[in-house]
Design an enzyme around this catalytic site. Structure first.
Site, PDB file in Angstrom:
ATOM      1  N   ARG A   1       0.846  -1.195   0.000  1.00 13.88           N
ATOM      2  CA  ARG A   1       0.000   0.000   0.000  1.00 13.88           C
ATOM      3  C   ARG A   1       0.882   1.246   0.000  1.00 13.88           C
ATOM      4  O   ARG A   1       1.744   1.388   0.865  1.00 13.88           O
ATOM      5  CB  ARG A   1      -0.898   0.005   1.247  1.00 13.88           C
ATOM      6  CG  ARG A   1      -1.688   1.287   1.411  1.00 13.88           C
ATOM      7  CD  ARG A   1      -2.537   1.305   2.695  1.00 13.88           C
ATOM      8  NE  ARG A   1      -3.211   2.604   2.775  1.00 13.88           N
ATOM      9  CZ  ARG A   1      -3.286   3.355   3.871  1.00 13.88           C
ATOM     10  NH1 ARG A   1      -2.767   2.944   5.017  1.00 13.88           N
ATOM     11  NH2 ARG A   1      -3.890   4.524   3.836  1.00 13.88           N
TER      12      ARG A   1
ATOM     13  N   HIS B   1      -3.123  11.024   1.308  1.00 13.79           N
ATOM     14  CA  HIS B   1      -2.590  10.779   2.653  1.00 13.79           C
ATOM     15  C   HIS B   1      -2.066  12.109   3.193  1.00 13.79           C
ATOM     16  O   HIS B   1      -0.869  12.273   3.431  1.00 13.79           O
ATOM     17  CB  HIS B   1      -1.500   9.701   2.590  1.00 13.79           C
ATOM     18  CG  HIS B   1      -1.242   8.997   3.901  1.00 13.79           C
ATOM     19  ND1 HIS B   1      -1.417   7.642   4.084  1.00 13.79           N
ATOM     20  CD2 HIS B   1      -0.829   9.465   5.105  1.00 13.79           C
ATOM     21  CE1 HIS B   1      -1.101   7.307   5.339  1.00 13.79           C
ATOM     22  NE2 HIS B   1      -0.736   8.403   5.981  1.00 13.79           N
TER      23      HIS B   1
ATOM     24  N   GLU C   1      -7.443   8.403   6.842  1.00 19.36           N
ATOM     25  CA  GLU C   1      -7.706   9.012   8.143  1.00 19.36           C
ATOM     26  C   GLU C   1      -8.186  10.461   8.067  1.00 19.36           C
ATOM     27  O   GLU C   1      -7.509  11.379   8.536  1.00 19.36           O
ATOM     28  CB  GLU C   1      -6.450   8.932   9.025  1.00 19.36           C
ATOM     29  CG  GLU C   1      -5.970   7.510   9.230  1.00 19.36           C
ATOM     30  CD  GLU C   1      -4.831   7.396  10.251  1.00 19.36           C
ATOM     31  OE1 GLU C   1      -4.274   8.429  10.651  1.00 19.36           O
ATOM     32  OE2 GLU C   1      -4.506   6.274  10.649  1.00 19.36           O
TER      33      GLU C   1
ATOM     34  N   ASN D   1      -7.388   1.554  10.032  1.00 18.33           N
ATOM     35  CA  ASN D   1      -6.066   1.814  10.598  1.00 18.33           C
ATOM     36  C   ASN D   1      -6.208   1.701  12.110  1.00 18.33           C
ATOM     37  O   ASN D   1      -6.951   2.461  12.727  1.00 18.33           O
ATOM     38  CB  ASN D   1      -5.576   3.219  10.237  1.00 18.33           C
ATOM     39  CG  ASN D   1      -5.267   3.346   8.753  1.00 18.33           C
ATOM     40  OD1 ASN D   1      -5.416   2.392   7.993  1.00 18.33           O
ATOM     41  ND2 ASN D   1      -4.833   4.525   8.354  1.00 18.33           N
TER      42      ASN D   1
ATOM     43  N   TYR E   1      -4.212   1.134  15.859  1.00 17.73           N
ATOM     44  CA  TYR E   1      -2.965   1.113  16.624  1.00 17.73           C
ATOM     45  C   TYR E   1      -3.159   0.802  18.095  1.00 17.73           C
ATOM     46  O   TYR E   1      -2.367   0.092  18.690  1.00 17.73           O
ATOM     47  CB  TYR E   1      -2.237   2.462  16.493  1.00 17.73           C
ATOM     48  CG  TYR E   1      -1.668   2.671  15.115  1.00 17.73           C
ATOM     49  CD1 TYR E   1      -0.414   2.171  14.784  1.00 17.73           C
ATOM     50  CD2 TYR E   1      -2.395   3.339  14.123  1.00 17.73           C
ATOM     51  CE1 TYR E   1       0.110   2.330  13.518  1.00 17.73           C
ATOM     52  CE2 TYR E   1      -1.878   3.500  12.850  1.00 17.73           C
ATOM     53  CZ  TYR E   1      -0.632   3.000  12.555  1.00 17.73           C
ATOM     54  OH  TYR E   1      -0.108   3.140  11.300  1.00 17.73           O
TER      55      TYR E   1
ATOM     56  N   GLU F   1      -3.560  -0.326   8.187  1.00 15.93           N
ATOM     57  CA  GLU F   1      -2.369   0.037   8.972  1.00 15.93           C
ATOM     58  C   GLU F   1      -2.472  -0.606  10.336  1.00 15.93           C
ATOM     59  O   GLU F   1      -3.545  -0.628  10.950  1.00 15.93           O
ATOM     60  CB  GLU F   1      -2.245   1.556   9.195  1.00 15.93           C
ATOM     61  CG  GLU F   1      -1.851   2.339   7.977  1.00 15.93           C
ATOM     62  CD  GLU F   1      -1.703   3.839   8.259  1.00 15.93           C
ATOM     63  OE1 GLU F   1      -1.468   4.229   9.429  1.00 15.93           O
ATOM     64  OE2 GLU F   1      -1.820   4.610   7.304  1.00 15.93           O
TER      65      GLU F   1
HETATM   66  C1  PNW Z   1      -1.276   7.116  11.138  1.00 11.84           C
HETATM   67  N1  PNW Z   1      -2.748   9.167  17.095  1.00 11.84           N
HETATM   68  O1  PNW Z   1      -1.402   8.312  11.814  1.00 11.84           O
HETATM   69  C2  PNW Z   1      -0.904   7.522   9.720  1.00 11.84           C
HETATM   70  O2  PNW Z   1      -1.802   7.072   8.743  1.00 11.84           O
HETATM   71  C3  PNW Z   1       0.508   7.236   9.353  1.00 11.84           C
HETATM   72  O3  PNW Z   1       0.895   8.095   8.318  1.00 11.84           O
HETATM   73  C4  PNW Z   1       1.389   7.337  10.568  1.00 11.84           C
HETATM   74  O4  PNW Z   1       2.748   7.296  10.279  1.00 11.84           O
HETATM   75  C5  PNW Z   1       0.975   6.222  11.488  1.00 11.84           C
HETATM   76  O5  PNW Z   1      -0.403   6.276  11.791  1.00 11.84           O
HETATM   77  C6  PNW Z   1       1.738   6.146  12.798  1.00 11.84           C
HETATM   78  O6  PNW Z   1       1.456   7.251  13.608  1.00 11.84           O
HETATM   79  C7  PNW Z   1      -1.729   8.436  13.147  1.00 11.84           C
HETATM   80  O7  PNW Z   1      -2.155  10.088  17.719  1.00 11.84           O
HETATM   81  C8  PNW Z   1      -1.120   9.453  13.853  1.00 11.84           C
HETATM   82  O8  PNW Z   1      -3.654   8.496  17.647  1.00 11.84           O
HETATM   83  C9  PNW Z   1      -1.449   9.689  15.154  1.00 11.84           C
HETATM   84  C10 PNW Z   1      -2.423   8.910  15.766  1.00 11.84           C
HETATM   85  C11 PNW Z   1      -3.040   7.882  15.071  1.00 11.84           C
HETATM   86  C12 PNW Z   1      -2.687   7.647  13.761  1.00 11.84           C
END
Ligand code: PNW
Length: 478
Positions: free
Chosen positions: A78, A124, A171, A313, A315, A383
């Site tokens: 991607r 993006h 996002e 995405n 995390y 992601e």
């Molecule tokens: C994503 N948060 O961004 C993006 O899609 C990527 O480009 C980035 O590098 C990756 O996650 C890692 O951070 C985020 O603060 C940035 O919760 C910040 C947050 C979540 C996603």
């Protein structure tokens, strides 16, 4: 139960990146500036002194990078297209840049030659600066959606014979909130951030959200109307959003707070896009007139746009605690506190190399199941990843032993299998963030999310241990 054979046979996995974070070559071959070029060169710095002028120099090293993808055993990759490489000024009457188009043709051909399926994100976060200058970019809902549609059409026309997987926007929540409320991301507008010169955090993020929702809808409609019959691809959007549990699970107000937080995170976009209806009621209630309404014509547009998949995405997760009293005008969380431990003091997950990111695989499973249940579309995890604790300050030889990342990937893949096998969710793909360490936006070159170590002095790449493990993990479960 065992994880074997739970993954569908057409499950796709690979690695993800984004243009501004890796490409460099910002002034080469006619590329126009984006709002991130401008933002990274502001004084005083708002990106820890970092910029994407060179980044990973992927523009010149993509063959080497795709050799890595091959070596890691992935069959999908991607990446995002830089709008201002294709249309330097961005607008629908502005000239195309053939040299920029040729670059992406080379990328796509190079992937296909290796048997790697391209997944292309159109946007993006790197809005052409020309559009920001011309009409304040996403703040002009009517203009921006027409310009985005034309840009999308150019991409379908030029790349769609070979690209079958499209992601319109990455996002939109982060673009809206970080770009126009907190001011931490480009274009850095805010009325609550002392470093921002202009902005209105009470109103602008909601306008920008609407502009992105309608831009997505137009790009989908254009694809379905004029391209899908001959090109036979699919199109979706990548939404971020954490999973939230109540801070006090015996307090129904905290249960409501958790639900409300997810509506502000995800429902904001997913209601109009996947349910084809207005924003969640709790947002209307809190934001009132500041949340721009959809006209009948706009609702018809949403009704007509049929998005094929939910790009997720993911995390981390958090606890939500209700707040008493009226929300501030600049609140964007839904009048809740976000916490990483609950009332009993239990941590939501193990801390990674970034304070906002804790590893919460069990809540990932709940998240997948919830999202599939609500929006009913196949999910592609577009992601997922983390930096290891302390990785920022490690040497290369230390950083390649990324046991924390390996555990993170393993446990999150387990959750996908459980969500599919036991909860009935439809999850059809997985992209680890990221192929290589890269520019982590306003955090600069500190946090390292890559499965490949990037030496920013020499630009040498070194695979970390996790790079090869993903291939093994997916093979075990195939
Ligand atoms: C994503 N948060 O961004 C993006 O899609 C990527 O480009 C980035 O590098 C990756 O996650 C890692 O951070 C985020 O603060 C940035 O919760 C910040 C947050 C979540 C996603």
């Amino acid at each position: 139960m065992s994880n074997s054979s739970v993954l569908p046979s057409d499950f796709e996995w690979g690695f993800a990146t984004a243009a501004y974070q890796i490409e460099g070559a910002v002034a080469e071959d006619g590329r126009g500036k984006s709002i991130w070029d401008t933002f990274c060169h502001l004084e005083p710095t708002r990106t820890k002194g970092a910029n994407g002028d060179v980044a990973c120099d992927h523009y010149h090293r993509y063959e080497e990078d795709f050799d890595l993808v091959t070596k890691y055993g992935a069959k999908a990759y991607r990446f995002s297209v830089s709008w201002s490489r294709i249309i330097p000024l961005g607008g629908r009457h502005d000239p195309l840049n053939e040299a920029g188009i040729a670059f992406y043709n080379r990328l796509i051909d190079s992937l296909l030659k290796r048997g790697i399926t391209p997944w292309v994100t159109l946007y993006h976060w790197d809005l052409p600066q020309g559009l920001h200058d011309r009409y304040r970019g996403w703040l002009d809902v009517d203009e921006s959606q027409l310009d985005f549609e034309r840009y999308a059409r150019v991409c379908y026309e030029r790349f769609g014979d070979r690209v079958k997987n499209w992601i319109t926007l990455n996002e939109p929540w982060i673009q809206s909130i970080f770009g126009y409320s907190t001011g931490g991301n480009a274009p850095g507008r805010s009325s609550t951030n002392a470093q921002s010169e202009a902005g209105n955090s009470a109103t602008e993020p909601w306008i920008v959200g609407k502009a992105q929702i309608l831009s997505h809808a137009r790009a989908v409609i254009a694809y379905k109307r004029d391209f899908v019959a001959s090109q036979r691809g699919r199109i979706g959007i990548s939404l971020n959003g954490d999973y939230y549990e109540p801070w006090d699970d015996s307090d129904s107000r905290d249960a409501d707070a958790a639900e409300r937080r997810m509506e502000f995170h995800i429902g904001w976009f997913a209601n109009p896009i996947f349910l084809k209806k207005d924003y969640p009621g709790c947002m209307r209630e809190q934001l009132g007139e500041r949340l721009p309404a959809f006209s009948d014509a706009e609702l018809a547009l949403l009704g007509e746009s049929d998005t094929d998949f939910y790009g997720m995405n993911y995390y981390t997760s958090q606890f939500a605690r209700h707040r008493d009293g009226r929300a501030a005008d600049t609140d964007f969380l839904g009048n809740v506190d976000e916490l990483q431990q609950n009332k009993q003091g239990a941590q939501v997950g193990e801390e990674s190399g970034l304070p906002w990111l804790r590893s919460c695989p069990d809540l990932f499973r709940k998240h997948l199941t919830r999202i599939h249940g609500r929006y009913g579309k196949p999910i592609y995890v577009t992601e997922n990843g983390c930096p290891c604790p302390g990785e920022e300050n490690m040497t290369r030889d230390e950083a390649v032993h990324d046991a924390f990342r390996i555990r993170y990937f393993r446990s999150h893949l387990d959750s996908i299998c459980k969500s599919i096998g036991e909860d009935g969710a439809v999850v059809k793909g997985y992209f680890a963030w990221a192929l290589l360490d890269n520019l982590e936006w306003s955090d600069g070159y500190g946090p390292r999310f890559g499965v490949t170590f990037t030496d920013y002095e020499t630009l040498e790449r070194t695979p970390k241990q996790s790079a090869l493990l993903l291939g093994h993990m997916f093979a075990e479960r195939a």
